[in-house]
Design a protein around this motif. Structure first.
Motif, PDB file in Angstrom:
ATOM      1  N   GLY A 100       0.852  -1.366  -0.163  1.00  0.00           N
ATOM      2  CA  GLY A 100       0.270  -0.111  -0.340  1.00  0.00           C
ATOM      3  C   GLY A 100       0.836   1.596   0.034  1.00  0.00           C
ATOM      4  O   GLY A 100       0.767   2.237   1.072  1.00  0.00           O
TER       5      GLY A 100
ATOM      6  N   VAL B  98       2.113   5.215  -1.137  1.00  0.00           N
ATOM      7  CA  VAL B  98       1.840   6.002  -1.382  1.00  0.00           C
ATOM      8  C   VAL B  98       2.685   7.083  -1.535  1.00  0.00           C
ATOM      9  O   VAL B  98       4.032   7.436  -0.966  1.00  0.00           O
ATOM     10  N   TYR B  99       3.411   7.064  -2.865  1.00  0.00           N
ATOM     11  CA  TYR B  99       4.089   8.610  -3.432  1.00  0.00           C
ATOM     12  C   TYR B  99       4.322   9.465  -2.367  1.00  0.00           C
ATOM     13  O   TYR B  99       3.359  10.330  -2.281  1.00  0.00           O
ATOM     14  N   ASN B 100       5.389   9.640  -2.025  1.00  0.00           N
ATOM     15  CA  ASN B 100       5.543  11.402  -1.460  1.00  0.00           C
ATOM     16  C   ASN B 100       6.185  11.802  -2.517  1.00  0.00           C
ATOM     17  O   ASN B 100       7.275  12.582  -2.026  1.00  0.00           O
ATOM     18  N   LEU B 101       5.323  13.461  -2.968  1.00  0.00           N
ATOM     19  CA  LEU B 101       5.464  14.849  -3.315  1.00  0.00           C
ATOM     20  C   LEU B 101       6.550  15.329  -3.066  1.00  0.00           C
ATOM     21  O   LEU B 101       6.679  16.394  -3.815  1.00  0.00           O
ATOM     22  N   GLY B 102       6.511  15.312  -1.094  1.00  0.00           N
ATOM     23  CA  GLY B 102       7.062  16.692  -0.878  1.00  0.00           C
ATOM     24  C   GLY B 102       8.733  16.376  -0.881  1.00  0.00           C
ATOM     25  O   GLY B 102       9.605  16.798  -1.187  1.00  0.00           O
ATOM     26  N   ALA B 103       8.949  14.729  -0.748  1.00  0.00           N
ATOM     27  CA  ALA B 103      10.489  14.317  -0.593  1.00  0.00           C
ATOM     28  C   ALA B 103      10.850  14.763  -2.525  1.00  0.00           C
ATOM     29  O   ALA B 103      11.828  15.297  -2.203  1.00  0.00           O
TER      30      ALA B 103
ATOM     31  N   ARG C  99       9.641  16.980  -4.553  1.00  0.00           N
ATOM     32  CA  ARG C  99      10.027  17.941  -4.820  1.00  0.00           C
ATOM     33  C   ARG C  99      10.786  18.346  -4.350  1.00  0.00           C
ATOM     34  O   ARG C  99      11.796  19.733  -4.980  1.00  0.00           O
ATOM     35  N   MET C 100      11.955  17.465  -3.081  1.00  0.00           N
ATOM     36  CA  MET C 100      12.906  18.142  -3.116  1.00  0.00           C
ATOM     37  C   MET C 100      13.680  18.214  -3.622  1.00  0.00           C
ATOM     38  O   MET C 100      14.852  19.332  -3.652  1.00  0.00           O
TER      39      MET C 100
ATOM     40  N   SER D  12       6.830  19.869  -8.606  1.00  0.00           N
ATOM     41  CA  SER D  12       5.666  19.176  -7.630  1.00  0.00           C
ATOM     42  C   SER D  12       5.030  19.131  -8.031  1.00  0.00           C
ATOM     43  O   SER D  12       3.774  19.173  -7.851  1.00  0.00           O
ATOM     44  N   ARG D  13       4.282  19.022  -9.292  1.00  0.00           N
ATOM     45  CA  ARG D  13       3.255  18.544 -10.459  1.00  0.00           C
ATOM     46  C   ARG D  13       1.885  19.341  -9.420  1.00  0.00           C
ATOM     47  O   ARG D  13       0.986  18.589  -9.271  1.00  0.00           O
TER      48      ARG D  13
ATOM     49  N   GLY E 261      -1.702  15.659 -15.405  1.00  0.00           N
ATOM     50  CA  GLY E 261      -1.753  15.165 -13.988  1.00  0.00           C
ATOM     51  C   GLY E 261      -0.868  16.431 -12.915  1.00  0.00           C
ATOM     52  O   GLY E 261       0.005  16.259 -11.924  1.00  0.00           O
TER      53      GLY E 261
ATOM     54  N   ALA F  24      -1.731  19.344 -10.422  1.00  0.00           N
ATOM     55  CA  ALA F  24      -2.710  19.285  -9.131  1.00  0.00           C
ATOM     56  C   ALA F  24      -2.792  20.343  -8.972  1.00  0.00           C
ATOM     57  O   ALA F  24      -2.004  21.873  -9.440  1.00  0.00           O
TER      58      ALA F  24
ATOM     59  N   ARG G 267       7.709  20.428   5.096  1.00  0.00           N
ATOM     60  CA  ARG G 267       6.503  19.471   4.865  1.00  0.00           C
ATOM     61  C   ARG G 267       6.920  17.431   5.025  1.00  0.00           C
ATOM     62  O   ARG G 267       6.627  16.614   5.548  1.00  0.00           O
ATOM     63  N   MET G 268       7.994  17.770   4.943  1.00  0.00           N
ATOM     64  CA  MET G 268       8.968  16.311   4.870  1.00  0.00           C
ATOM     65  C   MET G 268       9.293  15.915   6.157  1.00  0.00           C
ATOM     66  O   MET G 268       9.100  14.803   6.442  1.00  0.00           O
TER      67      MET G 268
END
Lengths: 342, 342
Positions: A46, A48-53, A55-56, A61-62, A91, A93, B55-56
């Motif tokens: 399960g 979940v991709y962590n976009l926050g990490a 984007r760092m 940042s999509r 894709g 947000a 947020r990380m």
DNA sequence: CCGTGCGTTTAGATCGATCTAAATCATTAC
DNA sequence: GTAATGATTTAGATCGATCTAAACGCACGG
């Protein structure tokens, strides 16, 4: 009960973190077998991709910021829907903000969006937005698309509309019906859309060898237009036709005229702008210039995507044509007792 | 020309990175002098806070996901405006998605929002949303508020409205005008709002000792209601009054009746729901039950804020009252030749 | 003079991904 | 049989903040 990370996935699939990373980004570098293994592990845990990490390290940042002056106006809501529909399929947000036609607030939002690291910005500038606003975005390197309104003397991509053809058709229709005393109801907020429409009105009148009977600014609400009807009709030079900057004003005035017992299309001709759904519902139908805000929104989003792809490409703009939709609110001029001769 | 980081700010101010971090979060731990120094440095260097990096480590992203079934419907646009207004003042950014009444798409959006690490979710569930949807959110630990519609048999915070009082007033008004043959136009999409309103209609009719003349589902567009007018009026038992599930249907039907030469308020009484601005513009005005979507949106946002504050607090809900707004479209029953007796 | 406590500051580890550059492996060429 | 090639895979550093736990400076009481 901790968060599942890419490292967990990698371990579970028996590969390295780097490989797992390549899989989530579906890079062509990984072999089919490994990819399958990793994907299975992701599903199993399960993940979940962590976009926050992400984007760092990566620069993206999509995420795209959208600033609209007034959400409760259906016209802007539809514009937003158009923007969202394109960005969604790409894709990306949408981070939404409502400036409430307040330039200072708008500045605040842009800062917040920068903190969120948006990849781009679509803005319909609030009244009174300064040049600096657009220039800053350029300085910061944030791709910016202006839509519907354009801050004067600025250079950025722009998705808008050209009111000229629709306005021309509207005036021609009125003139064809014999109208000569044509007034215009504008907004009381000053932005490029206001001037654009007003100028196209002047141009169309000019082309018909007519001078505008009046230009009356009004707050852009149903109520203010409705309340203004008596005043507009009791002018010494009574108009036989009125064109409104938008359908909010057009519909409000429509009702105001009805209240007076002045029947649109018979006693006075009336034209709105934007061709909102409700224009076809009132009786008689409100003739209106169609402006397709949904399409304009789509165009704005597409311009932004292009810009994000090629940050240094030439400045582009996309101008949607407008066209006149004739309805019962326009009809032949009728000489009524009490009319002042032209 | 690199990005300015907290470390740069710290160096420039002659303090440590940690101290600078305390300043941006305005912690009470730092001394006034240091704070001033750091703030000056931030301004001087043009520092932009990097929420992604923050947020990380910290768990919060200052971001909330909002999923709406249909942005082009002004009713939902106003709801959204209400949500945005509260979240904005709380310093939370809104990530917007438009499910287009499609449950599968909605699932996709929730995933995307999880990837973005939203701190909470406000959803007006699309038709056909399953229990699992709400349960999953609970499992994942994402605070969730449902609004306007509630997935059956689910437990979550909820901001909605109670149609009962408004509906009761509407029916009472019609009954007071002598109406007995009252029909109802519903949506053809099945969600809790539909059943809620329909049930409150049945209850109100019951209380007046009347049986509904018919319940007709229609696609929720102006056009479908407009087109349905002839059929509704040519039924063997002709209605003397009609209540509609919302104003889209109400206004469409209003126009459809006018097309037939059937005058609302005189030949048939008509009631809408939601009291959108346009209800007051048509002639005669469309009586409608006011539902204040902006306030409901505000309530939803407030519930979410509370939930984020206390993730394990008791489930709450906030139900906005409705009330009837009488306008010209309701009037005394008139026996017309051709009417079938009750 | 030292220990205690309070208010403030800091070093260093850490979050979860991506990047770079190098290692590994299987082929094929000579 | 070995070198060269190309396709995969990987270790380790890194992004920019926050956290923890410890250190620091200062005043005060004993």
């Amino acid at each position: 009960m901790k968060r599942v990370t890419l490292l967990d996935v990698a371990k579970h699939a028996g590969v390295s973190r780097a490989t797992a990373s390549l899989v989530v980004r579906d890079s062509p570098l990984v072999g089919a077998a490994t990819r399958a293994k990793v994907e299975a592990a992701m599903a199993e845990l399960g993940y979940v991709y962590n976009l926050g990490a992400a984007r760092m390290r990566a620069a993206r940042s999509r995420t795209v910021g959208v600033i609209i002056p007034n959400l409760t106006n259906p016209f802007f809501a539809v514009l937003l829907a158009g923007i969202e529909s394109i960005l969604e399929t790409a894709g990306l947000a949408v981070i939404l903000a409502n400036s409430n036609e307040n330039a200072a607030k708008q500045d605040g939002f842009v800062n917040r969006m920068r903190e969120h690291g948006v990849d781009g910005l679509i803005v319909c500038p609030a009244e009174g937005t300064e040049r600096r606003f657009v220039d800053d975005a350029g300085k910061w390197g944030v791709p910016l698309v202006q839509t519907l309104r354009m801050v004067p003397e600025t250079a950025s991509d722009y998705a808008g509309m050209d009111p000229t053809p629709g306005m021309r058709e509207a005036v021609d229709c009125l003139v064809g019906f014999g109208h000569r005393r044509i007034g215009y109801v504008a907004t009381d907020t000053h932005h490029s859309a206001r001037t654009e429409r007003l100028e196209s009105f002047h141009a169309a009148m000019n082309a018909a060898n007519l001078a505008p009977l009046f230009v009356r600014p009004l707050e852009s609400t149903h109520m203010s237009a409705r309340m203004a009807a008596p005043e507009l009709m009791s002018r010494p030079a009574r108009p036989t036709a009125i064109i409104c900057h938008n359908d909010v004003l057009g519909l409000g005035l429509h009702r105001g005229l009805c209240d007076l017992g002045v029947m649109p299309g018979r006693d006075v001709s009336l034209v709105g702008f934007d061709n909102v759904a409700e224009a076809d519902l009132v009786m008689p139908g409100l003739a209106s210039v169609a402006t397709e805000p949904f399409v304009v929104g789509e165009n704005a989003a597409r311009l932004l995507l292009r810009r994000m792809d090629a940050p240094d490409g030439p400045i582009a703009s996309s101008i949607e044509e407008t066209y006149f939709v004739q309805r019962g609110s326009c009809g032949p001029v009728r000489t009524v007792a009490g009319n002042v001769p032209a």
